[in-house]
Scaffold this motif. Structure first.
Motif, PDB file in Angstrom:
ATOM      1  N   ASN A  16     -19.543 -19.117  13.911  1.00 51.72           N
ATOM      2  CA  ASN A  16     -20.717 -18.347  14.353  1.00 51.72           C
ATOM      3  C   ASN A  16     -20.399 -17.480  15.564  1.00 51.72           C
ATOM      4  N   ALA A  17     -19.539 -17.999  16.459  1.00 52.21           N
ATOM      5  CA  ALA A  17     -19.189 -17.247  17.674  1.00 52.21           C
ATOM      6  C   ALA A  17     -18.254 -16.083  17.385  1.00 52.21           C
ATOM      7  N   ALA A  18     -17.563 -16.107  16.248  1.00 50.63           N
ATOM      8  CA  ALA A  18     -16.563 -15.075  15.945  1.00 50.63           C
ATOM      9  C   ALA A  18     -17.182 -13.693  15.814  1.00 50.63           C
ATOM     10  N   LYS A  19     -18.476 -13.635  15.566  1.00 47.93           N
ATOM     11  CA  LYS A  19     -19.133 -12.321  15.454  1.00 47.93           C
ATOM     12  C   LYS A  19     -19.715 -11.855  16.784  1.00 47.93           C
ATOM     13  N   LEU A  20     -19.464 -12.626  17.838  1.00 50.23           N
ATOM     14  CA  LEU A  20     -19.980 -12.309  19.163  1.00 50.23           C
ATOM     15  C   LEU A  20     -18.855 -11.837  20.083  1.00 50.23           C
ATOM     16  N   PRO A  21     -19.192 -11.177  21.204  1.00 52.05           N
ATOM     17  CA  PRO A  21     -18.163 -10.704  22.147  1.00 52.05           C
ATOM     18  C   PRO A  21     -17.614 -11.843  22.999  1.00 52.05           C
ATOM     19  N   MET A  22     -16.790 -12.694  22.382  1.00 55.20           N
ATOM     20  CA  MET A  22     -16.225 -13.820  23.127  1.00 55.20           C
ATOM     21  C   MET A  22     -14.908 -14.273  22.517  1.00 55.20           C
ATOM     22  N   SER A  23     -14.083 -14.895  23.343  1.00 53.06           N
ATOM     23  CA  SER A  23     -12.830 -15.522  22.934  1.00 53.06           C
ATOM     24  C   SER A  23     -12.786 -16.919  23.527  1.00 53.06           C
ATOM     25  N   ILE A  24     -11.975 -17.791  22.919  1.00 51.64           N
ATOM     26  CA  ILE A  24     -11.847 -19.171  23.378  1.00 51.64           C
ATOM     27  C   ILE A  24     -10.381 -19.493  23.596  1.00 51.64           C
ATOM     28  N   ILE A  25     -10.062 -19.969  24.785  1.00 51.66           N
ATOM     29  CA  ILE A  25      -8.712 -20.422  25.120  1.00 51.66           C
ATOM     30  C   ILE A  25      -8.745 -21.940  25.235  1.00 51.66           C
ATOM     31  N   ILE A  26      -7.832 -22.613  24.542  1.00 52.48           N
ATOM     32  CA  ILE A  26      -7.746 -24.072  24.622  1.00 52.48           C
ATOM     33  C   ILE A  26      -6.360 -24.445  25.130  1.00 52.48           C
ATOM     34  N   VAL A  27      -6.292 -25.180  26.215  1.00 53.71           N
ATOM     35  CA  VAL A  27      -5.032 -25.703  26.746  1.00 53.71           C
ATOM     36  C   VAL A  27      -5.048 -27.214  26.563  1.00 53.71           C
ATOM     37  N   GLY A  28      -4.088 -27.722  25.803  1.00 48.42           N
ATOM     38  CA  GLY A  28      -4.006 -29.152  25.558  1.00 48.42           C
ATOM     39  C   GLY A  28      -3.045 -29.817  26.527  1.00 48.42           C
ATOM     40  N   VAL A  29      -3.484 -30.866  27.195  1.00 51.48           N
ATOM     41  CA  VAL A  29      -2.634 -31.597  28.130  1.00 51.48           C
ATOM     42  C   VAL A  29      -2.340 -32.988  27.578  1.00 51.48           C
ATOM     43  N   GLY A  30      -1.188 -33.526  27.943  1.00 52.04           N
ATOM     44  CA  GLY A  30      -0.813 -34.856  27.476  1.00 52.04           C
ATOM     45  C   GLY A  30       0.105 -34.807  26.268  1.00 52.04           C
ATOM     46  N   GLN A  31       0.434 -35.966  25.755  1.00 54.41           N
ATOM     47  CA  GLN A  31       1.385 -36.099  24.660  1.00 54.41           C
ATOM     48  C   GLN A  31       0.715 -36.374  23.320  1.00 54.41           C
ATOM     49  N   ALA A  32      -0.597 -36.228  23.250  1.00 53.04           N
ATOM     50  CA  ALA A  32      -1.310 -36.501  22.010  1.00 53.04           C
ATOM     51  C   ALA A  32      -0.949 -35.468  20.943  1.00 53.04           C
ATOM     52  N   GLU A  33      -1.247 -35.810  19.688  1.00 55.72           N
ATOM     53  CA  GLU A  33      -1.083 -34.847  18.606  1.00 55.72           C
ATOM     54  C   GLU A  33      -2.226 -33.833  18.679  1.00 55.72           C
ATOM     55  N   PHE A  34      -1.869 -32.560  18.557  1.00 53.59           N
ATOM     56  CA  PHE A  34      -2.866 -31.509  18.689  1.00 53.59           C
ATOM     57  C   PHE A  34      -3.144 -30.817  17.360  1.00 53.59           C
ATOM     58  N   ASP A  35      -3.091 -31.573  16.263  1.00 55.54           N
ATOM     59  CA  ASP A  35      -3.311 -30.974  14.949  1.00 55.54           C
ATOM     60  C   ASP A  35      -4.691 -30.319  14.862  1.00 55.54           C
ATOM     61  N   ALA A  36      -5.693 -30.971  15.443  1.00 54.01           N
ATOM     62  CA  ALA A  36      -7.050 -30.419  15.389  1.00 54.01           C
ATOM     63  C   ALA A  36      -7.123 -29.098  16.150  1.00 54.01           C
ATOM     64  N   MET A  37      -6.418 -29.006  17.299  1.00 54.89           N
ATOM     65  CA  MET A  37      -6.441 -27.776  18.081  1.00 54.89           C
ATOM     66  C   MET A  37      -5.725 -26.640  17.336  1.00 54.89           C
ATOM     67  N   VAL A  38      -4.616 -26.977  16.667  1.00 57.56           N
ATOM     68  CA  VAL A  38      -3.886 -25.977  15.883  1.00 57.56           C
ATOM     69  C   VAL A  38      -4.772 -25.448  14.762  1.00 57.56           C
ATOM     70  N   GLU A  39      -5.546 -26.333  14.145  1.00 58.54           N
ATOM     71  CA  GLU A  39      -6.456 -25.899  13.082  1.00 58.54           C
ATOM     72  C   GLU A  39      -7.520 -24.957  13.624  1.00 58.54           C
ATOM     73  N   LEU A  40      -8.037 -25.275  14.819  1.00 57.72           N
ATOM     74  CA  LEU A  40      -9.043 -24.402  15.424  1.00 57.72           C
ATOM     75  C   LEU A  40      -8.465 -23.037  15.789  1.00 57.72           C
ATOM     76  N   ASP A  41      -7.170 -23.007  16.129  1.00 61.26           N
ATOM     77  CA  ASP A  41      -6.510 -21.754  16.513  1.00 61.26           C
ATOM     78  C   ASP A  41      -6.591 -20.734  15.381  1.00 61.26           C
ATOM     79  N   GLY A  42      -6.342 -21.173  14.162  1.00 61.54           N
ATOM     80  CA  GLY A  42      -6.515 -20.287  13.016  1.00 61.54           C
ATOM     81  C   GLY A  42      -5.478 -19.203  12.860  1.00 61.54           C
ATOM     82  N   ASP A  43      -4.298 -19.357  13.478  1.00 60.07           N
ATOM     83  CA  ASP A  43      -3.265 -18.338  13.316  1.00 60.07           C
ATOM     84  C   ASP A  43      -2.727 -18.310  11.885  1.00 60.07           C
ATOM     85  N   ASP A  44      -2.527 -19.489  11.306  1.00 67.35           N
ATOM     86  CA  ASP A  44      -1.973 -19.568   9.951  1.00 67.35           C
ATOM     87  C   ASP A  44      -3.065 -19.485   8.890  1.00 67.35           C
TER      88      ASP A  44
END
Length: 414
Positions: free
Chosen positions: A308-336
């Protein structure tokens, strides 16, 4: 370890021709693991610009064992002043003097010129041991500029502040369960990431007042977990003054909140989206910075909020800290794969994710590693900004009229 530097002149290597030489010098690195943060000011510097004053900057040189000097730091340029105050900077002590506290440190002061032919203003020498005395009479330096057979001692550079941190603050591996609590003597991964990214992006905001929200802590009177509470505790005015103000609010909030799960992103995304939805004429663009340990409890709701936010004038930056798996964050990134929700694709890719651990420089160059983090985190923002403007047919405003100094008017002849 060793550090190396080169000397000499290099010509084309043609057999039978007289070629220059390269001298490769090496010096064993000391064991010092400290980093020094310092700030300088100057007064009564020489006026070098014909139509103005000077645009001074400083260059620091480490002395080598053979008596030569190697550049180890340059300050920023302070425009049009003879009494500059430079920003604080941090440098590994090994880079400054290789851990030898009495080794000479040479500092040159220049007037910046656009064509690169910077004018020499003067120089002085010091040592780490002297600098470590901090702000005192011992750290007021006369900037010398030799003229024929005598020296002019008219200009001064003063050390305003000096502090030392162990490099282990930055080199220590982040444990699996990263504590967001603030050690009073060092910045944790959350604060480092905020400072690295925020100090750059804040310059694109006119008033540098930022709403700062926390999520995953019981802040309500009934004790239920809130996912968009103001860090400064002021619901009516959650704005903080610059990145330093956010860091202060963060530090203070950790004294009053008890961290809880679950961790929901959707409320914060929707919070910023409400601001963005109110201003879609191109006059404002919103950037949400989320710093997280990678755990997310409302994945489907967050995906829907981002779509819903993608049609609005905004961007989201996510910085992951720690050694956890960030699969969910990669999915949200949407590069692939472009993110979708309920069969609806996001209009634009508005999320950029980076793992903080990839930028923990093991060589001790903390400043460089944070610069790399900021560069990669902000890499996609310009394209995301332009893609929104183009999709809405919004064109840049015309250039403002040329600046007219007070008391001057333009006269047009017809």
């Amino acid at each position: 370890g060793l550090f190396l530097w080169f000397m000499g002149t290099l010509h084309r290597g043609i057999p039978g021709k007289n070629c220059g030489t390269i001298i490769l010098s090496a010096e064993e690195l000391g064991n010092c693991r400290d980093s020094a943060t310092m700030q300088f000011c100057a007064n009564k510097l020489d006026k070098k610009d014909f139509f103005g004053k000077s645009d001074p900057f400083m260059v620091f040189y480490r002395s080598n064992e053979d008596g030569t000097f190697t550049i180890c730091h340059k300050t920023e340029v302070v425009k049009n002043t003879l009494n500059p105050v430079w920003q604080p900077f941090t440098i590994p002590v090994r880079a400054l003097c290789n851990g030898d506290y009495d080794r000479t440190i040479k500092v040159e002061v220049y007037d910046w010129d656009r064509d690169g032919s910077h004018d020499f203003i003067g120089e002085f020498t010091t040592s780490y041991r002297e600098l470590a005395r901090g702000q005192s009479q011992f750290n007021i330096y006369e900037v010398r500029y030799s003229v024929v057979s005598f020296d002019l001692f008219l200009m001064q550079v003063t050390l305003l502040s000096f502090s030392v941190e162990s490099e282990q603050t930055f080199l220590k591996p982040i444990p699996v369960h990263v504590s967001p609590y603030m050690n009073p003597y060092q910045m944790n991964a959350y604060a480092l990431a905020l400072k690295a990214v925020g100090e750059i992006i804040q310059d694109y905001d006119s008033d540098k007042m930022f709403p700062a929200l926390g999520f995953g802590a019981p802040r309500c009177p009934d004790g239920h977990v809130s996912h968009e509470f103001p860090l400064n505790g002021n619901i009516e005015n959650p704005y903080c003054n610059g990145i330093e103000g956010i860091l202060e609010a963060y530090h203070q909030s950790l004294k009053t909140v008890q961290l809880y799960g679950p961790t929901n992103f959707a409320p914060v995304v929707n919070h910023v989206a409400r601001y963005a939805a109110a201003v879609q004429d191109g006059s404002q663009y919103f950037v949400l910075l989320i710093i997280t340990d990678g755990v997310i409890s409302d994945m489907s709701q967050t995906k829907e909020a981002i779509v819903n936010a993608a049609k609005l004038p905004m961007s989201i930056i996510i910085v992951g800290v720690g050694q956890a798996e960030f699969d969910a964050m990669v999915e949200l990134d949407g590069d692939d794969i472009r993110i979708s929700s309920r069969g609806k694709l996001a209009e634009r890719d508005i999320v950029q994710f980076v793992p903080f651990r990839d930028y923990m420089d093991r060589t001790g160059n903390h400043v460089l590693s944070m610069a790399r983090l900021a560069k990669d985190v902000l890499a996609e923002i310009p394209d995301q900004f332009i893609s929104y403007m183009k999709s809405r047919g919004i064109k840049p405003n015309p250039a403002p009229p040329p600046y007219t100094p007070p008391g001057h008017t333009h006269h047009t002849q017809i």
